[in-house]
Design an enzyme around this catalytic site. Structure first.
Site, PDB file in Angstrom:
ATOM      1  N   ARG A 118       0.538  -1.261  -0.069  1.00 60.51           N
ATOM      2  CA  ARG A 118      -0.053   0.049  -0.088  1.00 60.51           C
ATOM      3  C   ARG A 118       0.919   1.146   0.101  1.00 60.51           C
ATOM      4  NH1 ARG A 118      -3.395  -2.843  -1.392  1.00 60.51           N
ATOM      5  NH2 ARG A 118      -5.412  -3.165  -0.479  1.00 60.51           N
ATOM      6  N   HIS A 162      -0.830  -0.101  -9.882  1.00 63.48           N
ATOM      7  CA  HIS A 162      -1.545  -0.934  -9.001  1.00 63.48           C
ATOM      8  C   HIS A 162      -2.250  -2.124  -9.569  1.00 63.48           C
ATOM      9  CE1 HIS A 162      -3.785  -1.079  -4.737  1.00 63.48           C
ATOM     10  NE2 HIS A 162      -3.600  -2.173  -5.159  1.00 63.48           N
ATOM     11  N   GLU A 187      -3.783   7.413  -4.687  1.00 66.44           N
ATOM     12  CA  GLU A 187      -3.899   6.776  -5.744  1.00 66.44           C
ATOM     13  C   GLU A 187      -5.220   7.208  -6.476  1.00 66.44           C
ATOM     14  OE1 GLU A 187      -3.856   2.502  -5.901  1.00 66.44           O
ATOM     15  OE2 GLU A 187      -1.904   2.573  -4.990  1.00 66.44           O
TER      16      GLU A 187
END
Lengths: 304, 304
Positions: free
Chosen positions: B217, B265, B246
């Site tokens: 993360r 991601h 993000e």
């Protein structure tokens, strides 16, 4: 009482190889006094060999250059570095294949393009990877691929099973391999038999999701055919550490394709070469002193 | 005679999960009639749960979003997808680390820059890789790294040895880890304890040749500190599949650095998510029917 082996190192000295020669208990001498020559230059400038030289150790795995220059004779033993750099080349092949499958190339080029990249990411798990020319690199690459959950279909000259591969087939059955794999890694030497093995026919037989990885030699790939296949979507991508010729022309059209990765012949980086070669040279000097069979002997006249 | 488990799938149906529900011998029903809810949406739009729902299956490994929205209660069982995507994430971590070490990013950006790239290529062989937060991803990553000849130093909460790792240390000893590894892969959940674990101090302790890989993360990394360290040459590079926030701002200065790889991601691609989740869901439905302990249960209130 052992007589020290006399070894010459030319055209330049190198700390890693000087250490290896010392570690093996040999004496570093000039070429005129030597029994063995460790030649870490190219074919240009290769010396006239005194009769006393019984063994020449070359630093590269591919020795076309020396073959073409006609310097390799049958009056003494020759060794190349086949297998010395196999682990590094296998790692580079895995890096190229994974970079393609995980779309690292697209991420580097396009930035945070999640919608464009997400659907294109593929996995090695469950994929069948053909290793074409499974020698030293294939033996090192196989366990790396297996650890990633891939299936390995190895292709080599004899068809003798490669340790750890799920299946090994002889080169004579290569035509049937392209349709049975998801991806291929080329690690065969450059010979008349391997010239343009990636061509219109093999590219048409590969699946549309296939990545072609070449860590061997540029001439194995017909670059014009590869370009056509990539533009037409016949395969998913190509990751090449070698081109034909090298360096490639700056306007080589492969550079302009988004699904191509080209690294500049660094699977076996020149800057790390003598460090990687050193332990193998030391072992071969010990073998030479003992009259044992040398590692990585060149079989003159063999076409792989 | 077995009574069929009644399972709802919302907010949308999905072919892979419908098959999994059928394969597990369950009955697909509406949420009001269900014992179990498979929720493949986000926290936004999460429904008021009827009392009949005894188990909610979420599709993601990270569940901060649901925690923050306050939808997770202690009146039923909750499962996340922790571990379901571990193999794919481990593969992506390996792809990022190898891409950095083998300079695939530089090759993609700069073309045939042999002199610039050759001396920068590094190998995993003999390198020590720290896996920080070695849970499911760490268990999958460890054998991949070992097959590449790396040494694995795993760090997890308990310090309980990770299968195949050369060494496992507890999180309480993390401060001493940075100076003992060549590279790190972050695979820890995002919690108060892991927030900015990559910061000025840890970056200063890492060696100058280190690559930092983050497939966990974004908040684990202090991006401003990372940028400073990369510019100053305190570490060699960073390969990030996650950022904070993000998506990252288009002018995030990390994008401008040559020694940074950012993938959007996609270690666990959304497009492949339900296909990967399906066999685990089927197994959990069988366990639920049998009254057995579910896989990947959320422990409410646990801070990793």
């Amino acid at each position: 009482m052992t007589i020290m082996v006399k070894v010459a190192l030319a055209p330049v000295h190198d700390e890693h190889l000087v250490s290896a020669i010392n570690d093996a208990g040999a004496q570093l001498v000039s070429i005129d006094d030597a029994q063995a020559l460790v030649w870490i230059g190219g074919a240009d400038g290769f010396p006239e060999l005194p009769d006393g030289i019984e063994w020449v150790a070359l630093k590269t795995a591919g020795i076309e250059e020396f073959m073409n220059a006609g310097v390799i004779d049958d009056r003494r033993q020759w060794t190349n570095a086949s297998g010395f750099y196999a682990a590094g080349c296998a790692e580079h092949a895995l890096a190229l294949l994974l970079a393609g499958l995980r779309q690292i190339n697209t991420a580097v080029r396009n930035g945070w393009d999640k919608d464009g990249i997400d659907t294109k990411v593929r996995t090695l798990r469950g994929a069948t990877v053909g290793i074409i020319g499974a020698g030293g690199i294939g033996r090192e690459l196989t366990p790396r691929l297996k650890a990633c959950g891939a299936r390995v279909l190895a292709v080599n000259h004899s068809g003798r099973p490669v340790d750890g591969a799920d299946e090994t087939v002889p080169t004579s059955e290569l035509d049937a391999v392209w349709g049975r794999v998801d991806h291929v890694v080329l690690s065969a030497p450059s010979t008349a038999a391997t010239h343009h093995m990636i061509n219109d026919d093999s590219l048409a037989a590969l699946p549309a999701h296939a990545w072609v990885v070449n860590v061997a030699r540029g001439p194995l790939v017909d670059e014009a055919a590869l370009h056509r296949a990539l533009v037409a979507g016949e395969i998913a991508g190509a990751a090449l550490d070698v081109t034909d010729p090298e360096p490639p022309a700056a306007d080589n059209p492969l550079f302009a394709l988004p699904n191509v990765i080209i690294s500049p012949h660094v699977a076996n980086p020149a800057s790390a070469l003598t460090r990687e070669m050193a332990p193998f040279l030391a072992e071969n000097i010990r073998r030479f002193a003992a009259g044992d069979e040398l590692i990585s002997k060149v079989v003159v006249g063999r076409d792989y």
